[in-house]
Write an enzyme that holds these catalytic residues in place. Structure first.
Site, PDB file in Angstrom:
ATOM      1  N   LYS A  45       0.836  -1.203   0.000  1.00 40.75           N
ATOM      2  CA  LYS A  45       0.000   0.000   0.000  1.00 40.75           C
ATOM      3  C   LYS A  45       0.873   1.256   0.000  1.00 40.75           C
ATOM      4  O   LYS A  45       0.597   2.223  -0.716  1.00 40.75           O
ATOM      5  CB  LYS A  45      -0.926  -0.011   1.225  1.00 40.75           C
ATOM      6  CG  LYS A  45      -2.050  -1.030   1.111  1.00 40.75           C
ATOM      7  CD  LYS A  45      -2.784  -1.289   2.417  1.00 40.75           C
ATOM      8  CE  LYS A  45      -3.814  -2.398   2.193  1.00 40.75           C
ATOM      9  NZ  LYS A  45      -4.470  -2.866   3.421  1.00 40.75           N
ATOM     10  N   GLN A  68      -5.121  -1.959   9.497  1.00 41.29           N
ATOM     11  CA  GLN A  68      -4.923  -3.252   8.845  1.00 41.29           C
ATOM     12  C   GLN A  68      -5.489  -4.375   9.712  1.00 41.29           C
ATOM     13  O   GLN A  68      -5.219  -4.432  10.917  1.00 41.29           O
ATOM     14  CB  GLN A  68      -3.422  -3.462   8.570  1.00 41.29           C
ATOM     15  CG  GLN A  68      -3.100  -4.711   7.781  1.00 41.29           C
ATOM     16  CD  GLN A  68      -3.610  -4.657   6.340  1.00 41.29           C
ATOM     17  OE1 GLN A  68      -3.678  -3.605   5.732  1.00 41.29           O
ATOM     18  NE2 GLN A  68      -3.976  -5.804   5.801  1.00 41.29           N
ATOM     19  N   ASP A 106     -11.722   2.219   3.913  1.00 40.75           N
ATOM     20  CA  ASP A 106     -11.987   0.774   3.863  1.00 40.75           C
ATOM     21  C   ASP A 106     -13.477   0.492   3.649  1.00 40.75           C
ATOM     22  O   ASP A 106     -13.843  -0.611   3.231  1.00 40.75           O
ATOM     23  CB  ASP A 106     -11.572   0.124   5.191  1.00 40.75           C
ATOM     24  CG  ASP A 106     -10.291  -0.694   5.093  1.00 40.75           C
ATOM     25  OD1 ASP A 106      -9.953  -1.129   3.980  1.00 40.75           O
ATOM     26  OD2 ASP A 106      -9.660  -0.904   6.142  1.00 40.75           O
TER      27      ASP A 106
HETATM   28  N1  GUN Z   1      -6.882  -7.235   5.724  1.00 42.57           N
HETATM   29  C1  GUN Z   1      -7.174  -7.972   4.645  1.00 42.57           C
HETATM   30  N2  GUN Z   1      -7.869  -7.231   3.754  1.00 42.57           N
HETATM   31  C2  GUN Z   1      -8.023  -6.014   4.301  1.00 42.57           C
HETATM   32  C3  GUN Z   1      -8.653  -4.808   3.849  1.00 42.57           C
HETATM   33  O1  GUN Z   1      -9.237  -4.707   2.778  1.00 42.57           O
HETATM   34  N3  GUN Z   1      -8.577  -3.760   4.714  1.00 42.57           N
HETATM   35  C4  GUN Z   1      -7.972  -3.849   5.924  1.00 42.57           C
HETATM   36  N4  GUN Z   1      -7.967  -2.774   6.699  1.00 42.57           N
HETATM   37  N5  GUN Z   1      -7.383  -4.942   6.370  1.00 42.57           N
HETATM   38  C5  GUN Z   1      -7.413  -6.018   5.550  1.00 42.57           C
END
Ligand code: GUN
Length: 281
Positions: A52, A96, A119
């Protein structure tokens, strides 16, 4: 053989569009900013967070990675979120997942300002999505909708089957397909006759996290197959669908890797730019 839906190429195109938008925003004095909070040292999460960060750099989005020890209390995490909620340099906040057991993800998601909820996991974002109102949409389903649009997959009146009912993928995916007038079925681990449900699907989206769980003979000839799974088997990445079997009968299919995965990060960037635009008015 099925046509391959090239998520890697499409994600590169989307990232270029975003880079152009970021450049235009910068001319107005706005630099989109994303804060990513990582609690603990889950190795998979570490890889995702670095991905990211790299993607943000590539398109000119400011990113702030906040690494907290696994022993961090929920209160400490909440106070960090409250700070970011009012930080003018930050337009998107992402915690996350998974978080350590002592932390309740529902409490954390509800604490993020809904205007910065890139998100799309805040209860208000979820409600708005199901009500058909403007909201942030979770990145993976949003990326899948972009793929279906780009490959001109018709959804109106079609039978869409979503296998998996997670808050991150399955449920928001179903909401988006319904919005486009598909007839949607959500299946899960307790579904009876899962094979027959899958065989009825014009569009099949699979997000269950089990390697090659869906065999080729569960696929309707001419179906569009979207495989969200990323499973590591003997050092190789495989999806939730048996790719060889499915691609012999499907009209289109996403590969793993190079399908849904790259689109997810691209959509996070898109949501962050959306957040910056919304907050700039
Ligand atoms: N962990 C796995 N996929 C995601 C996601 O799309 N967002 C977040 N915040 N954590 C994740």
């Amino acid at each position: 053989m099925a046509r391959v839906i090239d998520g890697k190429a499409l994600a590169a195109k989307v990232r270029q569009e975003i880079a152009d938008e970021v450049a235009a925003l910068k001319l107005r004095g706005i630099v989109p900013g994303l804060a990513v909070i990582l609690v603990g040292d889950d190795p998979a999460s570490e890889v995702y967070v670095r991905g990211k960060q790299r993607a943000c750099e590539e398109v000119g989005i400011y990113s702030r990675i906040l690494r907290l020890p696994a022993t961090t209390s929920q209160e400490k995490l909440l106070s960090l979120i409250y700070e970011l909620n009012t930080d003018p340099a930050i337009h998107g906040i992402l915690v996350q997942l998974p978080v350590p057991e002592e932390i309740d993800p529902a409490v954390i998601q509800a604490a993020i300002a809904v205007e910065k909820d890139v998100d799309g996991f805040h209860p208000a974002s979820i409600g708005r999505l199901w009500a058909g109102e403007r909201s942030f949409v979770p990145c993976t389903p949003l990326g899948i909708m972009r793929m279906l649009e780009e490959y001109d997959v018709k959804l109106q009146g079609k039978k869409a089957v979503v296998v998996g009912r997670s808050n991150i993928v399955g449920k928001p995916m179903a909401a988006l397909l319904l919005q486009q007038n598909a007839t949607v079925t959500i299946c899960h681990s307790r579904t009876e006759n899962l094979a027959d449900e899958c065989r009825s699907a014009d569009v099949l989206v699979v997000a269950i996290g089990r390697p090659k769980f869906i065999p080729g003979n569960w696929i309707k000839p001419g179906a569009v197959v979207i495989d969200v799974g990323i499973n590591r088997v003997e050092g190789r990445l495989v999806g939730d669908v048996d790719y060889e079997g499915a691609s012999a009968v499907a009209e289109m299919i996403t590969p793993v890797p190079g399908g849904v995965g790259p689109m997810t990060i691209a959509m996070l960037l898109a949501n962050t730019v959306q957040g910056a635009r919304n907050l700039a008015g």
